[in-house]
Design a protein around this motif. Sequence first.
Motif, short mmCIF file in Angstrom:
data_model
loop_
_atom_site.label_atom_id
_atom_site.label_comp_id
_atom_site.label_asym_id
_atom_site.label_seq_id
_atom_site.Cartn_x
_atom_site.Cartn_y
_atom_site.Cartn_z
N ALA A 114 8.61 40.28 47.43
CA ALA A 114 8.68 40.73 45.56
C ALA A 114 9.43 39.75 44.47
O ALA A 114 10.16 39.04 45.65
CB ALA A 114 9.09 41.81 45.53
N ALA A 115 9.64 40.18 43.49
CA ALA A 115 9.99 38.73 42.68
C ALA A 115 11.62 39.29 43.34
O ALA A 115 12.11 40.27 43.57
CB ALA A 115 10.18 39.66 41.24
N TYR A 116 12.62 38.18 43.17
CA TYR A 116 13.86 38.13 42.92
C TYR A 116 14.94 38.78 41.85
O TYR A 116 15.09 38.28 41.12
CB TYR A 116 14.16 36.68 43.41
CG TYR A 116 15.80 37.07 44.17
CD1 TYR A 116 15.78 37.07 44.85
CD2 TYR A 116 16.35 35.49 43.04
CE1 TYR A 116 17.67 36.72 45.37
CE2 TYR A 116 17.88 35.29 43.61
CZ TYR A 116 18.07 36.56 44.88
OH TYR A 116 19.52 36.40 44.64
N ASP A 117 15.47 39.18 42.29
CA ASP A 117 16.29 39.66 41.78
C ASP A 117 17.57 40.11 42.08
O ASP A 117 17.91 41.25 42.99
CB ASP A 117 15.86 40.97 40.41
CG ASP A 117 16.78 41.54 39.33
OD1 ASP A 117 18.48 40.77 39.28
OD2 ASP A 117 16.73 42.09 38.27
N ARG A 118 18.52 39.90 42.64
CA ARG A 118 20.07 39.63 43.08
C ARG A 118 21.27 40.89 42.45
O ARG A 118 21.05 41.43 43.71
CB ARG A 118 20.83 38.11 42.86
CG ARG A 118 22.48 38.58 43.07
CD ARG A 118 22.33 38.88 44.94
NE ARG A 118 21.80 37.75 45.63
CZ ARG A 118 22.12 37.92 47.34
NH1 ARG A 118 22.05 38.96 47.58
NH2 ARG A 118 21.73 36.62 47.68
N ALA A 119 21.46 41.24 41.50
CA ALA A 119 21.72 42.60 40.80
C ALA A 119 20.87 43.86 41.17
O ALA A 119 21.41 44.19 42.03
CB ALA A 119 21.94 42.47 39.66
N GLU A 120 19.80 43.69 41.32
CA GLU A 120 18.32 44.89 41.99
C GLU A 120 18.86 45.00 43.14
O GLU A 120 18.74 46.36 43.77
CB GLU A 120 17.46 44.79 41.55
CG GLU A 120 16.62 46.20 41.50
CD GLU A 120 14.87 45.32 40.71
OE1 GLU A 120 15.14 46.66 39.98
OE2 GLU A 120 14.92 45.05 39.78
N ILE A 121 18.84 43.64 43.80
CA ILE A 121 18.79 44.03 45.58
C ILE A 121 20.10 44.49 45.95
O ILE A 121 20.53 44.98 47.23
CB ILE A 121 18.33 42.60 45.95
CG1 ILE A 121 16.93 42.84 45.80
CG2 ILE A 121 18.82 42.91 47.59
CD1 ILE A 121 16.56 40.77 46.30
N ASP A 122 21.58 43.65 45.10
CA ASP A 122 23.24 43.90 45.62
C ASP A 122 23.21 45.19 44.98
O ASP A 122 24.04 46.50 46.72
CB ASP A 122 23.91 43.26 45.10
CG ASP A 122 23.78 42.20 45.30
OD1 ASP A 122 22.65 41.56 46.90
OD2 ASP A 122 24.27 40.89 44.26
N LYS A 123 22.59 45.89 44.14
CA LYS A 123 22.20 47.78 44.17
C LYS A 123 21.64 48.94 44.85
O LYS A 123 22.11 49.85 45.20
CB LYS A 123 22.34 47.58 42.39
CG LYS A 123 22.73 49.80 41.86
CD LYS A 123 21.97 49.10 40.75
CE LYS A 123 21.17 49.97 40.20
NZ LYS A 123 20.75 49.95 38.64
N SER A 124 20.76 47.77 45.63
CA SER A 124 19.93 49.42 45.92
C SER A 124 20.31 48.78 47.22
O SER A 124 18.99 49.72 48.36
CB SER A 124 18.48 49.10 45.33
OG SER A 124 17.53 48.01 45.43
N LEU A 125 20.45 48.02 48.06
CA LEU A 125 20.08 47.25 49.17
C LEU A 125 20.95 48.27 50.42
O LEU A 125 22.41 49.13 50.55
CB LEU A 125 20.56 46.35 50.26
CG LEU A 125 20.29 45.55 51.24
CD1 LEU A 125 18.80 45.00 51.66
CD2 LEU A 125 20.53 44.20 51.88
N LYS A 126 19.84 48.69 51.52
CA LYS A 126 20.66 50.07 52.53
C LYS A 126 20.02 49.35 53.76
O LYS A 126 18.82 48.44 53.63
CB LYS A 126 20.13 51.50 52.09
CG LYS A 126 20.08 51.88 51.19
CD LYS A 126 21.32 52.23 50.45
CE LYS A 126 22.14 53.22 48.84
NZ LYS A 126 22.90 52.51 49.02
#
Length: 182
Positions: A114-126
């Motif tokens: 998927a497209a990379y978005d550091r902030a979005e990943i950091d916020k939702s990563l579980k």
Amino acid sequence: MARTLALATVCLLAAGLSITAAQGLFGAPPANVPADNAAPATPPAAENEPAAPVRPGSPTAVVKPFYEHVGLELDPAERSDFADPAKSVLDKSDALRKSGQGECLDPNMALDNAAYDRAEIDKSLKTVEAVKGDEAKVIVAFIIAGNPHRLEWKLRKVGDGWKITDLLSVTGEWALSQYQCE
């Protein structure tokens, strides 16, 4: 409540339930999974609840760097984190790239391509880890552009450490071990 659900998740995974049963823990299953096989969705954790610390040397500690550095799984310098069948596929991909015949693997497999978005990943990563003897699974879930992604990292104890043996996308229905890089 969230910690109880996380503990229940680990217990279910450790008991050897299929990924189909476990995938309901991170939301609705992929569209191709019949609805009657889906487990109920887990409510999201409280926004201000801190994530549990990652234990050094744990399977999750082996997987975590792949979410801190996009494309790390394709770096030959990281091959020591892998064992077969994943290592063989990655080595064959390296050989193909060096030969000039092209690429075999996508550059961001840990992100389900998927497209990379550091902030979005950091916020939702579980993550959820399950260890059973010398084998472990780390289920990773995150949201990018409103789309949920779930991956399963399979690991095996080798000596004193954990090695990645496969990476499967529950969402995208692919497995690293199934790539033919020749």
